[in-house]
Design a protein around this motif. Structure first.
Motif, PDB file in Angstrom:
ATOM      1  N   PRO A 442       0.840  -1.096   0.005  1.00 63.75           N
ATOM      2  CA  PRO A 442       0.091   0.013   0.021  1.00 63.75           C
ATOM      3  C   PRO A 442       0.812   1.356  -0.019  1.00 63.75           C
ATOM      4  O   PRO A 442       0.383   2.260  -0.656  1.00 63.75           O
ATOM      5  CB  PRO A 442      -0.838   0.056   1.106  1.00 63.75           C
ATOM      6  N   TYR A 498      -9.825   1.695   1.222  1.00 61.33           N
ATOM      7  CA  TYR A 498      -8.670   0.672   1.231  1.00 61.33           C
ATOM      8  C   TYR A 498      -8.342  -0.114   2.547  1.00 61.33           C
ATOM      9  O   TYR A 498      -8.218  -1.163   2.690  1.00 61.33           O
ATOM     10  CB  TYR A 498      -7.585   0.990   0.314  1.00 61.33           C
ATOM     11  N   TRP A 499      -7.991   1.066   3.419  1.00 62.59           N
ATOM     12  CA  TRP A 499      -7.256   0.368   4.635  1.00 62.59           C
ATOM     13  C   TRP A 499      -8.348  -0.285   5.629  1.00 62.59           C
ATOM     14  O   TRP A 499      -7.967  -1.260   6.326  1.00 62.59           O
ATOM     15  CB  TRP A 499      -6.590   1.596   5.368  1.00 62.59           C
ATOM     16  N   TYR A 503      -6.912  -3.908   6.357  1.00 59.87           N
ATOM     17  CA  TYR A 503      -6.387  -4.070   7.427  1.00 59.87           C
ATOM     18  C   TYR A 503      -6.882  -5.175   8.159  1.00 59.87           C
ATOM     19  O   TYR A 503      -6.449  -6.164   8.966  1.00 59.87           O
ATOM     20  CB  TYR A 503      -6.454  -2.682   8.298  1.00 59.87           C
ATOM     21  N   SER A 517      -1.516   3.989  11.478  1.00 61.17           N
ATOM     22  CA  SER A 517      -1.261   3.621  10.174  1.00 61.17           C
ATOM     23  C   SER A 517      -2.227   4.333   9.061  1.00 61.17           C
ATOM     24  O   SER A 517      -1.417   4.506   8.103  1.00 61.17           O
ATOM     25  CB  SER A 517      -1.381   1.918  10.183  1.00 61.17           C
ATOM     26  N   LEU A 518      -3.252   4.452   9.307  1.00 61.98           N
ATOM     27  CA  LEU A 518      -4.098   5.247   8.470  1.00 61.98           C
ATOM     28  C   LEU A 518      -3.430   6.688   8.184  1.00 61.98           C
ATOM     29  O   LEU A 518      -3.397   7.234   7.013  1.00 61.98           O
ATOM     30  CB  LEU A 518      -5.545   5.291   9.056  1.00 61.98           C
ATOM     31  N   LEU A 521      -0.471   6.705   6.073  1.00 65.43           N
ATOM     32  CA  LEU A 521      -1.022   6.441   4.591  1.00 65.43           C
ATOM     33  C   LEU A 521      -1.248   7.814   4.102  1.00 65.43           C
ATOM     34  O   LEU A 521      -0.863   8.078   2.879  1.00 65.43           O
ATOM     35  CB  LEU A 521      -1.830   5.293   4.443  1.00 65.43           C
TER      36      LEU A 521
END
Length: 671
Positions: A442, A498-499, A503, A517-518, A521
Motif C-alpha cells: 500500500p 482501502y485500509w 487491515y 497507520s491510516l 498512509l
C-alpha cells in the motif's frame, strides 16, 4: 406608464446589458503600431511593420504560415516571449502600451484551453468571479455572464461540459465562441483573436465572424484577428486587411480594396475568385514575385491609399518628419500624454493609415478615455476571494474523478484482492516477510495513485493557468493553495476505504495502531502528490512527464528499505528523500512496536538468535512464541521512530510543494 414600469421591473437584465454596451462603446480605443521589428536569435520575424485599427473596426492579419501573424498579435497585446527582442512602438490612443493598458486587451488563443468537466456556465461564472472587480456584486457578475453567452449565441448550451476527445461536450464552434465569451466578461476595449476559425466548417466560421463583427460595430470593440484562408463571406466581414509576406507588409488598408490594389501594381485577379485565395497565392509565389510585391507597397502603396480618400479633409494635414522617406506608408500617431486618464486629443481625429503626398488623413470621431482611474489595480479581487473561487472550481473539475464509479471499483477491488492474499496471516516466523510485503504494497500503491494524477493534472492545467495569469485574473499563491486542498478528498476517502478492508481482512494489530497507520498512509499520499506536482511543474511534455515520474518513483522504491535493507554508507542519506522509506518504517513500527504480539519460532531453521534453543525453552515455558516485535524491527534495520517518520513525511511534502511554487513563480511566468 404602468406598462413601462412593469417592463422595467421584469427586465433588469436587459437594462444591465444596455448599460454594459454603452460603457464598452464609450471606452473603445484605437490601436496603432509603428516600426515594429521582432528578432528571435539570428532570425528576423517581423521587419518594420506599421499600421493601425480604429474602434468599431475589425482588421484581419493574413499571410502564409511563418509570415509572423501570431508574433504580431503577441506584440500588439504585450505578450511577446522574453526570448524575442522587439523594437518599435505600440500605442492605444497615443498612449504607449503599459501593464495597466494591457487590461483593456483580451487575447483569445488559437488553441482552446478549458477545464474538461466544467459546464459552459460554470466556466464563465468562475471567470467572472475572478476577473471582475470586487466592487461589483455577485448578481451583477452573473448578469455579465448571461450577456456574454447571449452576445455569442451560446446560451442554449450553458449546461453542457466542455469535454475532450474522450468525453462528449461542446462542439468546436461552441468552444470558440465560449473562449471569446470568456474574454468579453471584462469589457475589453480591444479583442485579439488568433486563428478564430481554425478547425471550423465554413458555416460555423462565417457565423462566428459575423457575431464578432456585430460586437465591433454595436459595442465599439476594436478587433484584430489573424486568419489563414477564409472564404469570401468570411473575408467580407473584415474592414481592414494587413497582409504579411516574410515578415514585411505586402498590403495594409481597406479589405475590400485589396483586389483593386494588386491590379494597380500589376497583378490583376480574374473574376469570381476568392480574394483571400488570390492574395495568398501572390505572397507564396516565387522569391522574385515576393520581393516585387513588398517593394511595390513601399513605393506605390501610399499613392494608392491616398487616392481612396475622395472626400475633402476638414483639418490641415500633419507633415511627416523630414527624415522619413516621402514615398513610404506612414501611420499617424497621437501625441503622448502625461496622464493615462486624460482623453487623447487629436483635435477629434483618430489615427489613419491613409496617406496623401507625405501627409496623414483623419476622420472625425468622439474622443474616448483610454483608462479610467477607478478601474481595478493589479488584481480585481482579494486573495481570499480568489482562493474560495479557485477552490470551488478545482473541486468541480476533479469531482468526476472523486466520484468516479470506475475509480471506486478499482480501489475496492484492489483492497479485496490484497485482503484475500494476506487473509488472516498466522503469527509464524515464516510469515514475517509476508507481513513486510503487506505494508510495503500500500505504501507503493498510494504513491503511484497520488503522484501520477497530480503530475498529469498540473501539466494539463498549465496552459489555462498561464493564460489566466497573463490576464491578471488571480495570484499564483491562491491557485496553488486551492489546487493543493481541492484534491484532499481523493487522498482521504479512497485510502480510508482501502485500509478498512485490507487491515481487518489481514488480521493486523487492533487498537489505536489502525488510526496511526491510516494517518501515515494519508501523509505518504500527500508527500507522493507533492512529488508529482514538483515533477509536473518543470516537465512539460506528457511522454517525458511519465518517464521522469516513473524513474523518480522507482528510485524511491529502491531506497524505501524493502528491497535493500543495508544501503552503502555513502548513499544512505539519499534514502531520506524517499517518502516510501518514512511510510514503510512507520507502518512497521505501528505493527511491531511496543505491545505487539510475538511470533512462533521456526522449529527447523530460525533466523533469530532467541530461537536457537527453542526445544529447551518450550519445555521450560510451554510456548514457542519467542520472536518479539523489537527483534523483527532490528532484523529489518528499522531505526527511525514513528514520530520521526511522520515529521519526515511532513517536511518532505512542505519542501516539495514550496519548490513547486517557486518553479511556477519564477520559471513559468506568463508573457
Amino acid at each position: 406608464m404602468t406598462a413601462n414600469a412593469n417592463q422595467s421591473v421584469s427586465s433588469p437584465h436587459r437594462v444591465s446589458v444596455n448599460a454594459v454596451s454603452a460603457t464598452v462603446a464609450r471606452r473603445g480605443v484605437s490601436l496603432a503600431f509603428r516600426d515594429v521589428h521582432v528578432r528571435a536569435g539570428d532570425k528576423d520575424i517581423l521587419k518594420t511593420i506599421s499600421g493601425g485599427v480604429e474602434r468599431g473596426e475589425m482588421m484581419a492579419v493574413m499571410g502564409p504560415s511563418g509570415a509572423g501573424k501570431t508574433t504580431l498579435l503577441n506584440v500588439l497585446s504585450g505578450r511577446l516571449k522574453k526570448s524575442y527582442t522587439m523594437k518599435g512602438h505600440v500605442e492605444m490612443n497615443g498612449q504607449p502600451l503599459s501593464k495597466r493598458l494591457k487590461r483593456q486587451i483580451s487575447y483569445v488563443l488559437q488553441t482552446d484551453v478549458y477545464f474538461t468537466y466544467l459546464t459552459l456556465k460554470q466556466s464563465l461564472t468562475y471567470s467572472a468571479l475572478l476577473r471582475l472587480p470586487s466592487s461589483m456584486s455577485t448578481k451583477e457578475k452573473l448578469m455579465m455572464v448571461d450577456h456574454a453567452m447571449e452576445a455569442l449565441k451560446i446560451k442554449h448550451c450553458e449546461n453542457t461540459i466542455f469535454g475532450n476527445m474522450f468525453v462528449t461536450g461542446l462542439s468546436g464552434g461552441e468552444k470558440k465562441r465560449a473562449s471569446i465569451a470568456g474574454e468579453l466578461l471584462t469589457d475589453p476595449a480591444i479583442l485579439m483573436l488568433d486563428e478564430p476559425t481554425s478547425g471550423l466548417d465554413s458555416s460555423s466560421a462565417q457565423s462566428l465572424l459575423r457575431t464578432v463583427k456585430h460586437l465591433a460595430t454595436e459595442e465599439g470593440k476594436t478587433v484584430v484577428a489573424t486568419i489563414h484562408q477564409p472564404n469570401t463571406q468570411c473575408y467580407n466581414e473584415f474592414d481592414k486587411l494587413l497582409l504579411l509576406c516574410e515578415g514585411e507588409v505586402a498590403y495594409i488598408g481597406p479589405a475590400n480594396c485589396v483586389i483593386e490594389y494588386f491590379d494597380y501594381v500589376g497583378y490583376p485577379c480574374r473574376g469570381y475568385y476568392n480574394p483571400a485565395d488570390f492574395i495568398l497565392e501572390l505572397v507564396t509565389g516565387s522569391d522574385e514575385q515576393k520581393r516585387h510585391i513588398k517593394q511595390s507597397f513601399k513605393e506605390r502603396g501610399s499613392h494608392f491609399l491616398s487616392a481612396l480618400q475622395n472626400p475633402p479633409l476638414e483639418k490641415p494635414l500633419r507633415s511627416i518628419p523630414e527624415e522619413s522617406e516621402p514615398n513610404h506608408v506612414h501611420v499617424a500617431m497621437a501625441p503622448k500624454r502625461a496622464s493615462l486618464s486624460r482623453a487623447v486629443d487629436l483635435g477629434g481625429y483618430p489615427m489613419s493609415v491613409l496617406v496623401e503626398n507625405g501627409t496623414v488623413g483623419r476622420e472625425k470621431v468622439d474622443t474616448v478615455d483610454v483608462y479610467e482611474e477607478n478601474d481595478y489595480s493589479k488584481f480585481p479581487t482579494s486573495f481570499w476571494t480568489q482562493f474560495r473561487v479557485l477552490l470551488r472550481r478545482s473541486f468541480h473539475q476533479s469531482r468526476p474523478e472523486i466520484l468516479s464509479r470506475l475509480y471506486l471499483i478499482q480501489n475496492l477491488l484492489m483492497a479485496f484482492v490484497v485482503g484475500i492474499v494476506w487473509f488472516r496471516t498466522e503469527r509464524e516466523e515464516k510469515n514475517i516477510r509476508d507481513k513486510y510485503g503487506f505494508f510495503f504494497f500500500p505504501t507503493v500503491y498510494w504513491c503511484f495513485n497520488s503522484m501520477f494524477p497530480a503530475a498529469l493534472a498540473l501539466g494539463q492545467e498549465r496552459a489555462i493557468v498561464l493564460k489566466e495569469r497573463a490576464a491578471g485574473s488571480y495570484r499564483l499563491s491562491a491557485y496553488f493553495l486551492s489546487k493543493s486542498l481541492s484534491e484532499m478528498p481523493l487522498i482521504i476517502i479512497y485510502p480510508l476505504l482501502y485500509w478498512i478492508v485490507t487491515y481487518w481482512m489481514a488480521g493486523m494489530r487492533a487498537g489505536p495502531e489502525f488510526i496511526t497507520s491510516l494517518l501515515i498512509l494519508w501523509l505518504n499520499a500527500i508527500a507522493a502528490q507533492s512529488m508529482g506536482l514538483f515533477v509536473g511543474s518543470f516537465v512539460k511534455n506528457a511522454k517525458q512527464l511519465i518517464t521522469v515520474s516513473s524513474v523518480t518513483l522507482l528510485t524511491a522504491m529502491l531506497l524505501g528499505g524493502f528491497y535493500v535493507v543495508h544501503l552503502p554508507s555513502w548513499i544512505t542519506w539519499v534514502s531520506y528523500l524517499s517518502p516510501i522509506l518514512f511510510c514503510f518504517s512507520a507502518l512497521l513500527n505501528a505493527e511491531f512496536g511496543p505491545g505487539s504480539q510475538s511470533f512462533r519460532c521456526d522449529p527447523v531453521v530460525s533466523a533469530y538468535d532467541v530461537c536457537e534453543n527453542v526445544t529447551s525453552i518450550v519445555a521450560q515455558n510451554g510456548s514457542d512464541f519467542l520472536i518479539q516485535g523489537a527483534d523483527i524491527l532490528k532484523d529489518f534495520n528499522i531505526t527511525l521512530l514513528t514520530w520521526q517518520c511522520i515529521l519526515g513525511l511532513i517536511v518532505l511534502a512542505v519542501i516539495l510543494r514550496t519548490a513547486t511554487y517557486l518553479v511556477l513563480r519564477f520559471f513559468e511566468k506568463p508573457s
